[in-house]
Every structure is written in C-alpha cells, then in structure tokens.
Design an enzyme around this catalytic site. Structure first.
Site, PDB file in Angstrom:
ATOM      1  N   LYS A  41       0.849  -1.076   0.116  1.00  0.00           N
ATOM      2  CA  LYS A  41      -0.001  -0.014   0.120  1.00  0.00           C
ATOM      3  C   LYS A  41       0.900   1.247  -0.035  1.00  0.00           C
ATOM      4  O   LYS A  41       1.932   1.397   0.656  1.00  0.00           O
ATOM      5  CB  LYS A  41      -0.795   0.009   1.393  1.00  0.00           C
ATOM      6  CG  LYS A  41      -1.975  -1.038   1.400  1.00  0.00           C
ATOM      7  CD  LYS A  41      -2.779  -0.855   2.617  1.00  0.00           C
ATOM      8  CE  LYS A  41      -3.716  -2.092   2.858  1.00  0.00           C
ATOM      9  NZ  LYS A  41      -4.124  -2.175   4.335  1.00  0.00           N
TER      10      LYS A  41
ATOM     11  N   HIS B  48      -0.371  -1.978  16.212  1.00  0.00           N
ATOM     12  CA  HIS B  48      -1.409  -0.721  15.799  1.00  0.00           C
ATOM     13  C   HIS B  48      -1.030   0.635  16.388  1.00  0.00           C
ATOM     14  O   HIS B  48      -1.930   1.339  16.727  1.00  0.00           O
ATOM     15  CB  HIS B  48      -2.629  -1.089  15.892  1.00  0.00           C
ATOM     16  CG  HIS B  48      -3.149  -2.176  15.007  1.00  0.00           C
ATOM     17  ND1 HIS B  48      -4.210  -3.330  15.442  1.00  0.00           N
ATOM     18  CD2 HIS B  48      -2.946  -2.624  13.688  1.00  0.00           C
ATOM     19  CE1 HIS B  48      -4.609  -4.003  14.489  1.00  0.00           C
ATOM     20  NE2 HIS B  48      -3.991  -3.699  13.251  1.00  0.00           N
TER      21      HIS B  48
ATOM     22  N   ARG C   2      -7.181 -14.072  12.264  1.00  0.00           N
ATOM     23  CA  ARG C   2      -6.537 -14.459  13.404  1.00  0.00           C
ATOM     24  C   ARG C   2      -7.398 -14.839  14.438  1.00  0.00           C
ATOM     25  O   ARG C   2      -8.443 -14.237  14.811  1.00  0.00           O
ATOM     26  CB  ARG C   2      -5.464 -13.397  13.763  1.00  0.00           C
ATOM     27  CG  ARG C   2      -4.677 -13.068  12.746  1.00  0.00           C
ATOM     28  CD  ARG C   2      -3.381 -11.906  13.364  1.00  0.00           C
ATOM     29  NE  ARG C   2      -3.012 -11.274  12.346  1.00  0.00           N
ATOM     30  CZ  ARG C   2      -2.964  -9.772  12.334  1.00  0.00           C
ATOM     31  NH1 ARG C   2      -3.163  -9.293  13.394  1.00  0.00           N
ATOM     32  NH2 ARG C   2      -2.557  -9.297  11.139  1.00  0.00           N
TER      33      ARG C   2
ATOM     34  N   ASP D  54     -14.963 -10.767   5.759  1.00  0.00           N
ATOM     35  CA  ASP D  54     -15.303  -9.286   5.635  1.00  0.00           C
ATOM     36  C   ASP D  54     -16.956  -9.185   6.470  1.00  0.00           C
ATOM     37  O   ASP D  54     -17.604  -9.887   6.070  1.00  0.00           O
ATOM     38  CB  ASP D  54     -15.453  -8.821   4.258  1.00  0.00           C
ATOM     39  CG  ASP D  54     -15.665  -7.497   3.897  1.00  0.00           C
ATOM     40  OD1 ASP D  54     -16.756  -6.794   4.499  1.00  0.00           O
ATOM     41  OD2 ASP D  54     -15.017  -6.741   3.374  1.00  0.00           O
TER      42      ASP D  54
ATOM     43  N   ARG E  39     -19.073  -6.898   6.008  1.00  0.00           N
ATOM     44  CA  ARG E  39     -20.240  -6.511   5.248  1.00  0.00           C
ATOM     45  C   ARG E  39     -20.986  -7.580   4.957  1.00  0.00           C
ATOM     46  O   ARG E  39     -22.052  -8.008   4.960  1.00  0.00           O
ATOM     47  CB  ARG E  39     -19.818  -5.594   4.091  1.00  0.00           C
ATOM     48  CG  ARG E  39     -19.600  -4.332   4.527  1.00  0.00           C
ATOM     49  CD  ARG E  39     -18.605  -3.761   3.366  1.00  0.00           C
ATOM     50  NE  ARG E  39     -17.191  -4.023   3.251  1.00  0.00           N
ATOM     51  CZ  ARG E  39     -16.091  -3.575   2.802  1.00  0.00           C
ATOM     52  NH1 ARG E  39     -16.391  -2.388   2.439  1.00  0.00           N
ATOM     53  NH2 ARG E  39     -14.959  -4.042   2.917  1.00  0.00           N
TER      54      ARG E  39
ATOM     55  N   ILE F  84     -14.006  -1.622  10.707  1.00  0.00           N
ATOM     56  CA  ILE F  84     -15.217  -2.073  11.361  1.00  0.00           C
ATOM     57  C   ILE F  84     -15.372  -0.980  12.161  1.00  0.00           C
ATOM     58  O   ILE F  84     -16.601  -0.575  12.158  1.00  0.00           O
ATOM     59  CB  ILE F  84     -14.918  -3.508  11.851  1.00  0.00           C
ATOM     60  CG1 ILE F  84     -14.742  -4.513  10.907  1.00  0.00           C
ATOM     61  CG2 ILE F  84     -16.278  -3.641  12.681  1.00  0.00           C
ATOM     62  CD1 ILE F  84     -13.962  -5.622  11.826  1.00  0.00           C
ATOM     63  N   GLY F  85     -14.847  -0.516  13.032  1.00  0.00           N
ATOM     64  CA  GLY F  85     -15.049   0.364  14.014  1.00  0.00           C
ATOM     65  C   GLY F  85     -15.779   1.821  13.678  1.00  0.00           C
ATOM     66  O   GLY F  85     -16.539   2.431  14.199  1.00  0.00           O
TER      67      GLY F  85
HETATM   68  P1  ADP Z   1      -6.711  -3.148   7.675  1.00  0.00           P
HETATM   69  O1  ADP Z   1      -6.553  -3.949   8.960  1.00  0.00           O
HETATM   70  O2  ADP Z   1      -6.362  -4.186   6.442  1.00  0.00           O
HETATM   71  O3  ADP Z   1      -6.138  -1.882   7.616  1.00  0.00           O
HETATM   72  P2  ADP Z   1      -9.226  -2.105   7.681  1.00  0.00           P
HETATM   73  O4  ADP Z   1      -9.075  -1.090   8.881  1.00  0.00           O
HETATM   74  O5  ADP Z   1      -9.222  -1.171   6.318  1.00  0.00           O
HETATM   75  O6  ADP Z   1      -8.331  -2.902   7.693  1.00  0.00           O
HETATM   76  O7  ADP Z   1     -10.620  -2.845   7.708  1.00  0.00           O
HETATM   77  C1  ADP Z   1     -11.087  -3.447   6.986  1.00  0.00           C
HETATM   78  C2  ADP Z   1     -12.398  -4.211   7.280  1.00  0.00           C
HETATM   79  O8  ADP Z   1     -13.439  -3.447   7.678  1.00  0.00           O
HETATM   80  C3  ADP Z   1     -13.084  -5.046   6.209  1.00  0.00           C
HETATM   81  O9  ADP Z   1     -12.583  -6.498   6.131  1.00  0.00           O
HETATM   82  C4  ADP Z   1     -14.290  -5.049   6.782  1.00  0.00           C
HETATM   83  O10 ADP Z   1     -14.600  -6.282   7.464  1.00  0.00           O
HETATM   84  C5  ADP Z   1     -14.702  -3.931   7.556  1.00  0.00           C
HETATM   85  N1  ADP Z   1     -15.620  -2.915   6.820  1.00  0.00           N
HETATM   86  C6  ADP Z   1     -15.344  -1.988   6.012  1.00  0.00           C
HETATM   87  N2  ADP Z   1     -16.111  -1.341   5.517  1.00  0.00           N
HETATM   88  C7  ADP Z   1     -17.358  -1.875   6.199  1.00  0.00           C
HETATM   89  C8  ADP Z   1     -18.628  -1.503   6.313  1.00  0.00           C
HETATM   90  N3  ADP Z   1     -19.230  -0.340   5.849  1.00  0.00           N
HETATM   91  N4  ADP Z   1     -19.364  -2.132   7.511  1.00  0.00           N
HETATM   92  C9  ADP Z   1     -18.729  -3.176   8.068  1.00  0.00           C
HETATM   93  N5  ADP Z   1     -17.736  -3.279   8.086  1.00  0.00           N
HETATM   94  C10 ADP Z   1     -16.896  -2.815   7.157  1.00  0.00           C
END
Ligand code: ADP
Length: 381
Positions: free
Chosen positions: A16, A164, A225, A266, A268, A315-316
C-alpha cells in the site's frame, strides 16, 4: 510547494502506498498493488510492485522527483526491544531489522524487502522506519510481562509488545482534540477494529495495556486471526493431529478468526450471511462481540476511571451494529450509547448524559507516519 512524504506499507502479498503532505494533512495520492508473488500475477516481487506503484503515481500526474518529496516512510510492524522511535534507515539499521524477523516472521520480512527496494529506487531521499510497536514500548511491566519462565523470556526477548501503535496514538490524540482537552488529561480506551483488531487502555496519554502481545496474534478475534487461545492448543494439535508447528501457526494467523468460524472475513458479507440465517456467521459475530466486551470490561477496570471510548478502523468506523453490541447494557459502567447518533455514524455517539463519552474517530496511520518522518528528520537537521 508543500513538502510530501511517500508512506509505504508492505505486506507479504500487497504493497500500500500514500503520498502525503504532512503540513496540510492532505493525501495527494493513494493506492495498492496486490497479489505480489502469486502464481498468474504480473507482479513477481516487491521490486516490481514498487515500480508499479510509481507508474500508478505517474498515471495520476505525479512525478516523484518534482513533488517536494522529503522522505519515504516505511511502516514496520515489529521494532523488537531495540527500536521504538522513528529511525532513519541506513545499511546497519536494515541489518538489525533483518535480525528482528525471527520475532515477527510473518510481518517484518516483507517490510524489509520493501525498504531495500525503495532505497535503491529512491536513493536521494531519506528513508525512515516507523514501528507499530513504538507507542507501547513503555507499557508498565505488569502489562508487558508474560508469566512464564523469566530467564527464557529474557533470553528470547519475549514480552507483550503491542501493535497498531501508530493508530492508537493518533486516534487518542484526535479524540482529545475533538473534546478540546489535552491528551494527558484523559483516560481512554481505543478500539481499533479492522482486518486486524486491537484494544488499548491509555491513562493520561500513556498506554497502560493493549490486547496484542509478542506478535499481532493475541487479543481480539480478527478477520483471520484467532486472538486469545489456550496455548495448549498448539501442543495438542502437534501431538494429536500430527500438524507441524508452522502449519499450526499459519492456521491461527490465516485460517482462524471470523474466516475460520464463518468462511468469510469481511464484516459486510458477515452481516449478509447473518441476515440469510447462517448460524456459523451468527456464531462468529457473537464470539467477536463477546471477546470485545471482555476487553472493554477489563480496560474499564484497569483504568478505574475512563473518560472516552473511541472506535476506529474499517469495522469501528463503519459498522454501527458492532458499536451497539459492543457497548450494550453498560449503563451501570458509565456507557450510554445514543442509538440514533450511532446509526447515523456521528462523531460522538454517546448520550449527552453518558458519564463516558463514546466517539467514532477515523484513523490515519499514513498521516501519522508522514509526520513522524518529518519530525525525526527535523530533529536530525
Ligand atoms: P486493515 O487492517 O486491512 O487496515 P481496515 O481497517 O481497512 O483493515 O478494515 C477492513 C475491514 O473493515 C473489512 O474487512 C471489513 O470487515 C470492514 N469494513 C469496511 N467497511 C465496512 C462497512 N461499511 N461495514 C462493516 N464493515 C466494514
């Protein structure tokens, strides 16, 4: 022209990148190269991936030689005992980072590869490593220590490092800024819920506990995990199922968590499966929420007094159901979520009379890394 920092985050099969103006907090470009080294992929290795990233920037009209580039920031997952400040990279630091790969075999080798390639391709700008463990370097000993044989732990540098950290620090500072309070005047719980998930307890600006440990495997249930498990599972599978240790580690890291329980990682998609009556998806969600609530309860107790709970990451920031279920029924603990505000995704989702404020705070690890680069280079100048 404003100065820019190129932030690179190398995973085992993805790279990224983000070009950021740290002063104005502007992201000039962002992108991702996926499927590195996979069969049938055009991207054979991290060198090819980085060259592809430069092409993508050029397609966006960005010439790295002429965009005020002052540094390349590399996210490095594990800093071990030695590294906790942003560190300007030279051959000797890269050598020491390679030695750390034994502690984080799944995470550090791709970052080191990315660093080596990027230093070759952009030799005229300083490269800086920013460590995911940095914020938690000074965790109190009671939180950082595993209750295992002390001599072995010392010899092999086994402690709880936490990960993190860039996000937990950034979000706790943004939460304080939002409330118009100095970070050292607040006790906070930060819940970083993405593909990887972690929680932290921060007292007066200093982290006092976090859910990840020696590696990012410990703690909350995550996309792939397991989070906390009884370590006896490893020995048991080794003896009974005749699985190799590497195979068991791979299962716990890549085929567990939400994916392991529901066949899908995921959130969603998980909600869609739950809607359609899928029992495994419901169980995965329930296990995720149960573990999250346990950590929230633990950190309320660790802190004694809590001012703010913040949700961040994929997610948060985006999943109101998770936020609702994580904090439901906690009025007696001082947490009262406003359903309407939560559903609308407001920044403050607690009720006005909630003793503990609940916030949704978008994280921005790229910006935090870019700012760390500028500050370490400024100190050096
Ligand atoms: P990373 O750890 O790869 O940086 P992110 O913080 O981008 O991950 O989170 C990715 C996850 O967030 C996705 O796998 C999905 O589960 C969740 N996510 C993203 N958008 C939504 C949404 N609108 N509603 C629920 N979950 C979501």
């Amino acid at each position: 022209m404003d100065s820019t920092v190129l932030v690179i985050n190398c995973g085992s099969s993805s790279l990224k990148f983000q070009l950021i103006e740290p002063d104005s907090a502007t992201s000039r470009a962002t992108g991702m190269v996926e499927r590195i080294g996979e069969e049938s992929s055009l991207v054979a290795d991290h060198g090819t991936a980085l060259r592809r990233a430069f092409e993508m920037l050029a397609e966006d009209g960005i010439n790295l030689q002429a965009c005020g580039l002052v540094a390349v920031g590399h996210r490095v997952v594990h800093g071990g005992k030695e590294f906790h400040r942003p560190t300007v990279l030279d051959d000797s630091v890269v050598g020491r980072l390679k030695e750390l790969s034994a502690l984080a075999p799944l995470h550090n080798p791709p970052a080191v590869l990315g660093i080596e390639v990027a230093r070759k391709l952009l030799p005229d700008v300083p490269h800086v490593a920013v460590f995911d463990t940095a914020f938690f370097h000074d965790l109190p000993a009671a939180a950082a220590t595993y209750a295992i044989d002390h001599g072995l732990a010392e010899e092999w540098h086994i402690r709880r490092y936490g990960f993190h950290g860039t996000s937990h620090r950034y979000v706790s500072e943004r939460a304080a800024a939002f409330l118009g309070r100095p970070p050292d005047g607040l006790n906070q719980i930060v819940l970083h819920l993405g593909n990887g998930s972690s929680a932290s307890a921060i007292a007066a600006g200093r982290p006092v506990d976090t859910s990840m440990g020696l590696t990012p495997l410990e703690g909350l249930v995550m996309g792939t995990r397991s989070g906390d498990v009884d370590p006896s599972i490893v020995g048991y599978l080794w003896r009974a199922a005749k699985m190799g240790v590497g195979e068991i580690e791979s299962m716990l890291n890549h085929r567990s968590g939400i994916l392991g329980l529901a066949g899908e990682r995921d959130f969603r998609r998980l909600h869609e499966l739950i809607e359609s009556g899928d029992g495994s998806a419901q169980l995965a969600y329930d296990v995720f929420i149960h573990r999250l609530r346990k950590y929230i309860g633990a950190y309320l107790a660790v802190l004694g007094h809590t001012d703010v709970v913040s949700f961040t990451a994929g997610i948060g920031e985006n999943d109101p159901a998770v936020r609702r279920d994580a904090l439901a029924g906690m009025a007696e603990l001082g947490i009262k979520v406003d359903e309407d505000r939560n559903a609308k995704g407001a920044r403050r989702i607690s009720q006005d009379d909630s003793p503990i404020t609940v916030l949704v705070v978008p994280t921005n690890e790229g910006l935090a890394i870019a700012r760390d680069c500028v500050s370490v280079l400024g100190r050096r100048a």
